[in-house]
Motif scaffolding. Sequence first.
Motif, PDB file in Angstrom:
ATOM      1  N   VAL A   4     118.537  74.418 130.827  1.00  0.00           N
ATOM      2  CA  VAL A   4     118.814  74.408 132.263  1.00  0.00           C
ATOM      3  C   VAL A   4     118.097  73.216 132.882  1.00  0.00           C
ATOM      4  CG1 VAL A   4     118.457  75.623 134.450  1.00  0.00           C
ATOM      5  CG2 VAL A   4     119.099  76.906 132.396  1.00  0.00           C
ATOM      6  N   LYS A   5     118.816  72.483 133.704  1.00  0.00           N
ATOM      7  CA  LYS A   5     118.214  71.349 134.425  1.00  0.00           C
ATOM      8  C   LYS A   5     118.733  71.356 135.857  1.00  0.00           C
ATOM      9  CE  LYS A   5     117.415  66.355 134.017  1.00  0.00           C
ATOM     10  NZ  LYS A   5     117.641  65.995 135.434  1.00  0.00           N
ATOM     11  N   ASP A   6     117.788  71.328 136.799  1.00  0.00           N
ATOM     12  CA  ASP A   6     118.149  71.300 138.224  1.00  0.00           C
ATOM     13  C   ASP A   6     119.148  72.407 138.579  1.00  0.00           C
ATOM     14  OD1 ASP A   6     116.484  69.073 138.637  1.00  0.00           O
ATOM     15  OD2 ASP A   6     118.084  67.703 138.026  1.00  0.00           O
ATOM     16  N   ASP A   7     118.849  73.615 138.096  1.00  0.00           N
ATOM     17  CA  ASP A   7     119.623  74.821 138.413  1.00  0.00           C
ATOM     18  C   ASP A   7     121.020  74.825 137.803  1.00  0.00           C
ATOM     19  OD1 ASP A   7     119.587  77.380 139.531  1.00  0.00           O
ATOM     20  OD2 ASP A   7     120.689  76.730 141.301  1.00  0.00           O
ATOM     21  N   LYS A   8     121.239  74.039 136.764  1.00  0.00           N
ATOM     22  CA  LYS A   8     122.534  74.043 136.079  1.00  0.00           C
ATOM     23  C   LYS A   8     122.306  74.184 134.578  1.00  0.00           C
ATOM     24  CE  LYS A   8     125.121  71.173 139.386  1.00  0.00           C
ATOM     25  NZ  LYS A   8     124.063  71.141 140.405  1.00  0.00           N
ATOM     26  N   VAL A   9     123.203  74.920 133.945  1.00  0.00           N
ATOM     27  CA  VAL A   9     123.163  75.038 132.489  1.00  0.00           C
ATOM     28  C   VAL A   9     123.840  73.797 131.923  1.00  0.00           C
ATOM     29  CG1 VAL A   9     123.767  76.426 130.478  1.00  0.00           C
ATOM     30  CG2 VAL A   9     123.321  77.548 132.670  1.00  0.00           C
ATOM     31  N   ILE A  10     123.053  72.880 131.364  1.00  0.00           N
ATOM     32  CA  ILE A  10     123.615  71.614 130.890  1.00  0.00           C
ATOM     33  C   ILE A  10     123.940  71.636 129.401  1.00  0.00           C
ATOM     34  CG2 ILE A  10     122.442  70.295 132.691  1.00  0.00           C
ATOM     35  CD1 ILE A  10     120.488  69.358 130.433  1.00  0.00           C
ATOM     36  N   TYR A  11     123.456  72.672 128.703  1.00  0.00           N
ATOM     37  CA  TYR A  11     123.692  72.712 127.256  1.00  0.00           C
ATOM     38  C   TYR A  11     123.564  74.150 126.781  1.00  0.00           C
ATOM     39  CZ  TYR A  11     123.020  71.553 122.253  1.00  0.00           C
ATOM     40  OH  TYR A  11     123.131  71.454 120.896  1.00  0.00           O
ATOM     41  N   ALA A  12     124.517  74.601 125.979  1.00  0.00           N
ATOM     42  CA  ALA A  12     124.456  75.924 125.368  1.00  0.00           C
ATOM     43  C   ALA A  12     125.256  75.884 124.084  1.00  0.00           C
ATOM     44  CB  ALA A  12     125.004  76.984 126.312  1.00  0.00           C
ATOM     45  N   LYS A  13     124.595  76.193 122.977  1.00  0.00           N
ATOM     46  CA  LYS A  13     125.289  76.051 121.696  1.00  0.00           C
ATOM     47  C   LYS A  13     124.626  76.900 120.629  1.00  0.00           C
ATOM     48  CE  LYS A  13     127.347  72.483 118.779  1.00  0.00           C
ATOM     49  NZ  LYS A  13     127.598  71.033 118.634  1.00  0.00           N
ATOM     50  N   GLY A  14     125.430  77.340 119.665  1.00  0.00           N
ATOM     51  CA  GLY A  14     124.913  78.070 118.516  1.00  0.00           C
ATOM     52  C   GLY A  14     125.016  77.231 117.258  1.00  0.00           C
ATOM     53  N   PHE A  15     124.153  77.527 116.310  1.00  0.00           N
ATOM     54  CA  PHE A  15     124.120  76.830 115.026  1.00  0.00           C
ATOM     55  C   PHE A  15     124.019  77.861 113.902  1.00  0.00           C
ATOM     56  CE2 PHE A  15     122.503  73.997 118.195  1.00  0.00           C
ATOM     57  CZ  PHE A  15     122.872  72.709 117.818  1.00  0.00           C
ATOM     58  N   GLY A  16     124.625  77.573 112.778  1.00  0.00           N
ATOM     59  CA  GLY A  16     124.472  78.445 111.629  1.00  0.00           C
ATOM     60  C   GLY A  16     125.296  79.706 111.719  1.00  0.00           C
TER      61      GLY A  16
END
Length: 495
Positions: free
Chosen positions: A48-60
Amino acid sequence: MTRYKWLFVSLVLVTFSLHAQEPFPGFEEYARQAMKDWEVPGFAIAVVKDDKVIYAKGFGVRKLGESAPVDEKTIFAVASTTKAMTAACLGMLVDEKKISWDDPAIKYLKDFQLYDPYVTRELTVRDLLTHRSGLERGDLLWYSSPYNREEVLTRIRFLKPAWSFRSRYGYQNIMYLAAGQVIQSVTGKPWEEFIKERLFSPLGMVSSSASQSALRGVENVATPHASIDKKLQPRDWVDIDNIGPAGSVNSNVLDMAQWIRLNLSKGVYEGKRVLSEEVVKEMQTPQTLQRLDSLTQVWRPSTHFVAYGLGWGLSDYLGNIVVQHSGAIHGMRARVVLLPEIQIGFVILMNSPRELFHAALAYRIIDHYLGAEPRDWSTDYLKFQKEQTDKADAEEKKRNDERVKGTKPSMSLDQYTGVYENEMYGELKVVLEKGKLVIQFYPTFVGDATHWHFDTFQIAWRDRTLGKEFMTFILNSRGKVDLLKWDEVAEFKKK
């Protein structure tokens, strides 16, 4: 396709693009290499940056040996990162002037009693949240035990203080259970109902729950893993609902990102105030000081203090305040990190017990956002982990070398059998099965006893994730078994 449908698809693609953009070049390559080095089956992360979700990801993968992938919606146990949520729920009651942080706990928990009457009388709601009760953990009272929340709190009165009240930091899960019971006492609603209604719902955390039973029928759920004979293997979830307020929330990184947004925005979510700014500030204010450990002093020399707030760990790093909490339960790990001064936060959830893996990722991310020189935390932590493993192996070898050869039990095995009792933990049974002693304690703790030396036996738990432990039978002056001493746990008196 209509104009509006095209608009909807465009918005979805933009959202996906934002969530898929790695937080900095090379992060995903670094994460995948670290995941391989640490033998982690799967993990998920959101930033989260400046009240926004800028990255969300799963691995494996969700489970070793299977192909179902981890994604941003995969459910994990968030373990002790639950604690800050419980503190926030109490903060809502503080905002409503239904309680005060410094109210005595017994004002709301009429039957609550600790070993020391003075502590029983003086312990406050704030003390419940700040790990300064003077009690060691006593986690066996709830972990895989048959006791419900009320019974756990009743039995905690038998746990003797390990140090003076408010004199030092000592992590204590059961005090958080008591904090959750304060919520029920004041509102008439169980903790899990209150947290769903007052926290999950306002934040749109629709995939989050506070009970293992809520996961029944949910498909996208990660499987815990444990190290058995030094090999990582899938294991079953453990029901920890009896300690719920200390660590039973299950969630995914998208939901946890909303929780992060609330804390970084000082209690406001999507323009609506959920918590007062005063409560958020109090939660992130040092309450109990902790000693700097050697690892921190050597690897993070810019850190000058470590403390605990209300459900959050606090420290300084490179001139900035770091608010974070990690969690571990039944083969899963979690870490939530806030950098309030620069409005950055992130969460890492994983289905592996490799704690230092998410610590390595965390500090790699923190360094990036604080403008520090990139450091290979994963390699450093792997080196430290190997040192710790070598140390543990050396301790095991030393114990084996110190084993006294040629001894035998003082009496026939049948004379060790019977029921042993500890006033806090309850009954432990020793029985004979096929000419060997078997320990029976709680449904999960069933173990085969092998003679070690004299009247000491090594217990190999049949649930192999529990490892091996030692128990010693103590004889009285008449040559009869009087006590069973479970190393580093407790003594059980023969009934």
